[in-house]
Enzyme design. Sequence first.
Site, PDB file in Angstrom:
ATOM      1  N   HIS A 202      47.535  55.658  48.524  1.00  0.00           N
ATOM      2  CA  HIS A 202      46.282  56.351  48.805  1.00  0.00           C
ATOM      3  C   HIS A 202      45.100  55.440  48.455  1.00  0.00           C
ATOM      4  CE1 HIS A 202      48.753  59.844  49.260  1.00  0.00           C
ATOM      5  NE2 HIS A 202      49.066  59.893  47.985  1.00  0.00           N
TER       6      HIS A 202
ATOM      7  N   ARG B 255      51.052  55.422  55.185  1.00  0.00           N
ATOM      8  CA  ARG B 255      52.486  55.184  55.124  1.00  0.00           C
ATOM      9  C   ARG B 255      52.796  53.704  55.304  1.00  0.00           C
ATOM     10  NH1 ARG B 255      52.841  59.246  59.240  1.00  0.00           N
ATOM     11  NH2 ARG B 255      52.834  61.328  58.314  1.00  0.00           N
TER      12      ARG B 255
ATOM     13  N   GLU C 219      46.316  61.028  41.772  1.00  0.00           N
ATOM     14  CA  GLU C 219      47.104  62.248  41.608  1.00  0.00           C
ATOM     15  C   GLU C 219      48.043  62.120  40.412  1.00  0.00           C
ATOM     16  OE1 GLU C 219      49.025  62.460  45.397  1.00  0.00           O
ATOM     17  OE2 GLU C 219      50.417  60.856  44.942  1.00  0.00           O
TER      18      GLU C 219
ATOM     19  N   GLN D 237      54.294  55.150  50.343  1.00  0.00           N
ATOM     20  CA  GLN D 237      52.903  55.320  50.759  1.00  0.00           C
ATOM     21  C   GLN D 237      51.948  54.873  49.670  1.00  0.00           C
ATOM     22  OE1 GLN D 237      52.131  59.979  49.904  1.00  0.00           O
ATOM     23  NE2 GLN D 237      53.906  59.587  51.225  1.00  0.00           N
TER      24      GLN D 237
END
Length: 268
Positions: free
Chosen positions: A65, A160, A82, A63
Site C-alpha cells: 500500500h 498487487r 494497517e 501486495q
Amino acid sequence: MNIFKLEPFYSEKVWGYEEWNLSTHKNGNSIVSGSDVKLIDELKNELPILIKIIQANEKLSVQVHPHDEYSRKYENDNGKTECWYILEAEENASLICGIEDGLDKESFAKIIENGSIEENLKRISVKKGDMIYIPSGTVHAIEEGLKLIEVQQSSDVTYRIYDWGRDREMHIEKSLDVIDYDGKNKGGKIEAFEKLETPYFTVEKIEVKDIYKDLVDKKFHVYTVINGTGVISDDNSVINLNKEETVYIKEGVNYSIKGNLELIKSYV
C-alpha cells in the site's frame, strides 16, 4: 444517539471475504444497526480509519500500500497503514511481512520479472491473539486459514505484485515506486500486545471481567468484540455486544461496558 452499533458492508473475494465493520469510505459504507442510515450520513463527515473482519480461505495477493502523498497524487485516496489482530488461525498458519534484506528497486524488479518472488518474501508464524503491524510500503500477504480484525487508514488502495497464478490485474510499476526497501517504518509482530500507537491510529486490547468505564476525550472510540458478550451503555441507551460486532462512540460521551469480553479499542 451517542453510541452506534454497526452493520458491516460485505465484500466477497476470490480468497474469502471482508466485512467493513466501520467504514465511511466511498467504496463501502457500514450501516447504523436497526436502520437504513449509512454511518457517514449519521456523522456528516468521513472517518480517518476503517475496520474490517477478514476471512482468508486462500492466500491474498502479495501486495503493498502507498503512503499518503503518493496515494493522494495518483489515486485520490489516503495512504494505507494497517494492523491485524488474529481472531482464528489454523495450525502452522503464517503470513508474509516484508522482503529479503538488501533488495532495492532494481533488484526486486528483476526478481519479479524472473518469477522468483516467492523465495524472496519474509514469512512469520502467527496464532490466535497475535498483533501484526503493516506500515505503508511493507510488502505483505495474509495467507490461508486466518481470520482477523484489520484496523487501517480509511483507504481502498492496493497494489498487487504477485497473485499465486490467479488472473487479476497487477500493479508492478506503482508497487516498485512505493515499497519501503530500507525498512524505515518497521512492521512485524507486536510481542505481548496490549497497545499499538501509529502515526494514524492507536489500537488497544481491552479485557472486561465485570465493568469498564471510560470517557471519549478524543474524537471517537470504536470497539470491536474479539470474544464474549456484554453491553455498552451511556445515559441514553444500552446496546448488546457480541463477537465480531463493532460500536462507534461519539466525542465527549461517558460510557460503561459490562460483561465478560475481550475487545479491540481503536481511536485517533
